[in-house]
Scaffold this active site. Structure first.
Site, short mmCIF file in Angstrom:
data_model
loop_
_atom_site.label_atom_id
_atom_site.label_comp_id
_atom_site.label_asym_id
_atom_site.label_seq_id
_atom_site.Cartn_x
_atom_site.Cartn_y
_atom_site.Cartn_z
N SER A 177 -5.53 10.25 1.86
CA SER A 177 -5.94 8.84 2.00
C SER A 177 -7.07 8.71 3.02
O SER A 177 -7.86 7.76 2.95
CB SER A 177 -4.75 7.94 2.39
OG SER A 177 -4.32 8.20 3.71
N LYS A 180 1.59 5.22 11.01
CA LYS A 180 2.80 4.42 10.83
C LYS A 180 3.66 4.35 12.09
O LYS A 180 4.57 3.54 12.15
CB LYS A 180 3.61 4.91 9.63
CG LYS A 180 2.88 4.84 8.30
CD LYS A 180 2.33 3.48 7.88
CE LYS A 180 3.26 2.34 7.93
NZ LYS A 180 2.87 1.25 6.96
N1 PMP Z 1 -2.34 6.53 4.20
C1 PMP Z 1 -1.15 7.14 4.37
C2 PMP Z 1 -1.11 8.64 4.33
C3 PMP Z 1 0.02 6.38 4.57
O1 PMP Z 1 1.19 7.00 4.74
C4 PMP Z 1 -0.09 4.97 4.58
C5 PMP Z 1 1.17 4.15 4.74
N2 PMP Z 1 1.76 3.83 3.50
C6 PMP Z 1 -1.34 4.37 4.38
C7 PMP Z 1 -2.44 5.20 4.20
C8 PMP Z 1 -1.52 2.87 4.32
O2 PMP Z 1 -1.18 2.19 5.49
P1 PMP Z 1 -0.54 0.74 5.41
O3 PMP Z 1 0.88 0.90 4.98
O4 PMP Z 1 -0.64 0.24 6.83
O5 PMP Z 1 -1.33 -0.07 4.46
#
Ligand code: PMP
Length: 297
Positions: free
Chosen positions: A258, A41
């Site tokens: 994630s 991010k």
């Molecule tokens: N994984 C994590 C740990 C995140 O903090 C985020 C951001 N929300 C994402 C995946 C997904 O990224 P994006 O917001 O660019 O879709």
């Protein structure tokens, strides 16, 4: 300068969790924990804050405002501190202790929102505060702000193209705000429209995949563009946690949950290929989850 170190993260080949794949299939992971704020991010947050400053929308005395499940808030907090700006962040109250402590360390003002409403509750709170006192807050709105996905168009995609020397055939990433997937996919398709791009979501509305969204029952991010995905995959929480643990023990990659979902999906896709270069992205580090005993007993 600190922000000059955002991006250009390492792309490493997975060599052990890939056992059993066809010999001409490679799986590579982009390690976003190498960003100075510790997650993917940083890219979006930096682009969003820079735009707020240069567009003149950020007037003296205004505070930055947004909602986040944690990582965007941390990235904003780091950048805001380095620039002498002030940030108010709407955050679901059940965000883990690591996230809250890091935010406080950067001097972020936290507004906790109903944990049962998840990231959508935080979005609604930020919208309400921005509407009530527009002169006090500049609402950055990462879910609608085109700087979010454009950061990935201009950095993540060219880095992947460069570091695979144009050999990438498949791109797999999770959907949160959708900025990472939408921007990187648009960038990669610009280099080669045949690159197969797969979006990963949790497999259920109540899931344990921090950072990812089950779009069917969520506020749809205005930057989401379903037409960019060639395919979708649904990651189960348990399988993602198992993969997260395997990444630590078998690859030496301590990553977040994630990341486990992204690699689970990348390997499932790779298992059906005869040849290819599959690239996925690990959004943050496992250090950001160590207090969660269901993840790390
Ligand atoms: N994984 C994590 C740990 C995140 O903090 C985020 C951001 N929300 C994402 C995946 C997904 O990224 P994006 O917001 O660019 O879709």
């Amino acid at each position: 300068m600190l922000t000059a170190r955002i991006g250009n993260t390492p792309l490493v080949r997975l060599r052990r969790v890939t056992e059993g794949l066809a010999p001409r299939v490679q799986v590579w992971a982009k390690l976003e924990s190498f960003n100075p704020g510790g997650s993917v991010k940083d890219r979006a947050a930096f682009a969003i804050i820079r735009d707020a400053e240069t567009s003149g929308r950020l007037r003296p005395g205004m505070r930055l405002l947004d909602s986040s499940s944690g990582n965007t808030g941390i990235a904003y907090g780091m950048i805001a501190a380095a620039r002498g700006l002030h940030l108010t962040l709407c955050l679901p109250a059940n965000a883990n202790v690591e996230r809250k402590k890091i935010l406080r360390a950067y001097g972020v003002e936290i507004v906790e929102t109903d944990p049962l409403e998840g990231s959508d509750g935080a979005i609604r709170q930020a919208r309400a505060m921005a509407a009530a006192t527009p002169e006090r807050y500049l609402y950055l709105d990462q879910y609608s702000n085109p700087c979010n996905w454009m950061a990935h168009l201009h950095s993540t995609a060219p880095e992947i193209w460069r570091d695979t020397q144009g050999a990438v055939t498949h791109w797999v990433a999770g959907l949160g705000t959708t900025g990472t997937f939408v921007g990187t996919t648009r960038g990669l398709k610009g280099y080669n429209p045949d690159i197969h791009c797969v979006a990963v979501q949790p497999d259920a509305p109540f899931h344990g995949l921090e950072g990812l969204k089950f779009l069917e029952t969520s506020i749809i991010p205005p930057i989401w563009d379903p037409s960019v995905a060639d395919a979708h995959m649904a990651a189960p929480t348990e399988a993602s946690i198992t993969m997260m643990r395997r990444l630590a023990r078998e690859e030496g990659l301590l990553a977040g949950v994630s990341s486990g979902a992204a690699v689970w999906a990348a390997l499932k896709l790779a298992a059906g290929l005869e040849q290819g270069v599959v690239v996925t992205l690990l959004p943050d580090s496992g250090e950001r989850y160590l207090s969660e005993s269901h993840l790390w007993p």
